[in-house]
Design an enzyme around this catalytic site. Sequence first.
Site, PDB file in Angstrom:
ATOM      1  N   ASP A 126       0.826  -1.205   0.000  1.00  4.59           N
ATOM      2  CA  ASP A 126       0.000   0.000   0.000  1.00  4.59           C
ATOM      3  C   ASP A 126       0.860   1.254   0.000  1.00  4.59           C
ATOM      4  OD1 ASP A 126      -2.282   1.504   0.025  1.00  4.59           O
ATOM      5  OD2 ASP A 126      -2.782   1.157   2.129  1.00  4.59           O
ATOM      6  N   ASN A 150     -10.499  -2.731  -6.382  1.00  2.00           N
ATOM      7  CA  ASN A 150      -9.639  -1.843  -7.191  1.00  2.00           C
ATOM      8  C   ASN A 150     -10.228  -1.494  -8.559  1.00  2.00           C
ATOM      9  OD1 ASN A 150      -6.440  -3.110  -5.934  1.00  2.00           O
ATOM     10  ND2 ASN A 150      -7.634  -1.327  -5.290  1.00  2.00           N
TER      11      ASN A 150
HETATM   12  C1  FPP Z   1      -1.502   0.081  -3.445  1.00  7.03           C
HETATM   13  O1  FPP Z   1      -1.128   1.422  -3.474  1.00  7.03           O
HETATM   14  C2  FPP Z   1      -0.984  -0.693  -4.574  1.00  7.03           C
HETATM   15  C3  FPP Z   1      -1.747  -1.334  -5.516  1.00  7.03           C
HETATM   16  C4  FPP Z   1      -3.202  -1.341  -5.480  1.00  7.03           C
HETATM   17  C5  FPP Z   1      -1.138  -2.063  -6.643  1.00  7.03           C
HETATM   18  C6  FPP Z   1       0.139  -2.791  -6.396  1.00  7.03           C
HETATM   19  C7  FPP Z   1       0.819  -2.997  -7.683  1.00  7.03           C
HETATM   20  C8  FPP Z   1       2.155  -2.973  -7.906  1.00  7.03           C
HETATM   21  C9  FPP Z   1       3.155  -2.762  -6.851  1.00  7.03           C
HETATM   22  C10 FPP Z   1       2.691  -3.113  -9.296  1.00  7.03           C
HETATM   23  C11 FPP Z   1       2.495  -4.390 -10.022  1.00  7.03           C
HETATM   24  C12 FPP Z   1       2.566  -5.613  -9.253  1.00  7.03           C
HETATM   25  C13 FPP Z   1       3.113  -6.781  -9.637  1.00  7.03           C
HETATM   26  C14 FPP Z   1       2.932  -7.956  -8.782  1.00  7.03           C
HETATM   27  C15 FPP Z   1       3.882  -6.956 -10.876  1.00  7.03           C
HETATM   28  P1  FPP Z   1      -2.283   2.526  -3.570  1.00  7.03           P
HETATM   29  O2  FPP Z   1      -2.457   2.872  -5.011  1.00  7.03           O
HETATM   30  O3  FPP Z   1      -3.490   2.020  -2.887  1.00  7.03           O
HETATM   31  O4  FPP Z   1      -1.636   3.707  -2.788  1.00  7.03           O
HETATM   32  P2  FPP Z   1      -2.416   4.863  -1.970  1.00  7.03           P
HETATM   33  O5  FPP Z   1      -3.101   4.178  -0.836  1.00  7.03           O
HETATM   34  O6  FPP Z   1      -1.298   5.747  -1.533  1.00  7.03           O
HETATM   35  O7  FPP Z   1      -3.351   5.518  -2.914  1.00  7.03           O
END
Ligand code: FPP
Length: 247
Positions: free
Chosen positions: A21, A69
């Site tokens: 996150d 998501n």
């Molecule tokens: C959460 O941060 C992250 C995600 C929903 C996506 C995770 C994806 C990756 C790290 C890239 C691809 C993954 C792989 C396995 C190749 P957020 O967007 O919720 O952050 P925020 O809470 O600050 O908005």
Amino acid sequence: MDLKSQIDLARLPRHIAIIMDGNGRWAKGKGMPRVFGHRKGVKSVREATEAAAELGVEYLTLYAFSTENWNRPVMEVTALMGLLVDTIKKEVKTLNENNIRLKTIGDISKLPEKSQKALQEAIAETRNNSRMTLVLALNYSAKWEILEASKKLANKVKKGEMDPAEIDEAAFSNALATQGMPDPELLIRTSGEARISNFLLWQIAYSELYFTKILWPDFRKGHLYEAILDFQKRERRFGKTSEQIAG
Ligand code: FPP
């Protein structure tokens, strides 16, 4: 002594799960679009995977895309899916070189064709690897998984293949997407949020929870070592008293 050498390898969690996150906030802090944070998050995925495999962790499960998501802006969802395909394709070779098997949990039939294809190929190409299993939770939510398991068991009962009395913990675990995997002993969430967000609800009944303020794009091997060391300092009692554990 460095962090890694302080880890007691005899008491390593067999399964670590991570809620990655903070990508969006990391990017925002740099005045960049959210997608930039996701792109940087891929390096952290690599670091966590490498560190876990090097230590001898058997399963690493990463929450890469939740059912919820899909509610994000279309552009972000598209970018995340693209990033997933690119990363998987790029990393298959490294996964094989490191003897790591790829697996997914979640309803991947709802992902774009391209993503499904890349995943299926990577899963097939790595299926005989045995050092560690990297599990990507994609279009996953624990409530969805529990409902699917319930339907599976109900159908067995309906067909007369199972008696309702046979639905015990083992039978239920076996009907989940994580079938055959040990439950995670350690669940990590980055970015300072202290929520489970519909992740592995059944499997984390006895997991140690570790929350860190580090934003996912900043997560490095050392952060995984810190989480494991913290885990090893805790006493896991499974409902028993300290005295019972000591005895
Ligand atoms: C959460 O941060 C992250 C995600 C929903 C996506 C995770 C994806 C990756 C790290 C890239 C691809 C993954 C792989 C396995 C190749 P957020 O967007 O919720 O952050 P925020 O809470 O600050 O908005």
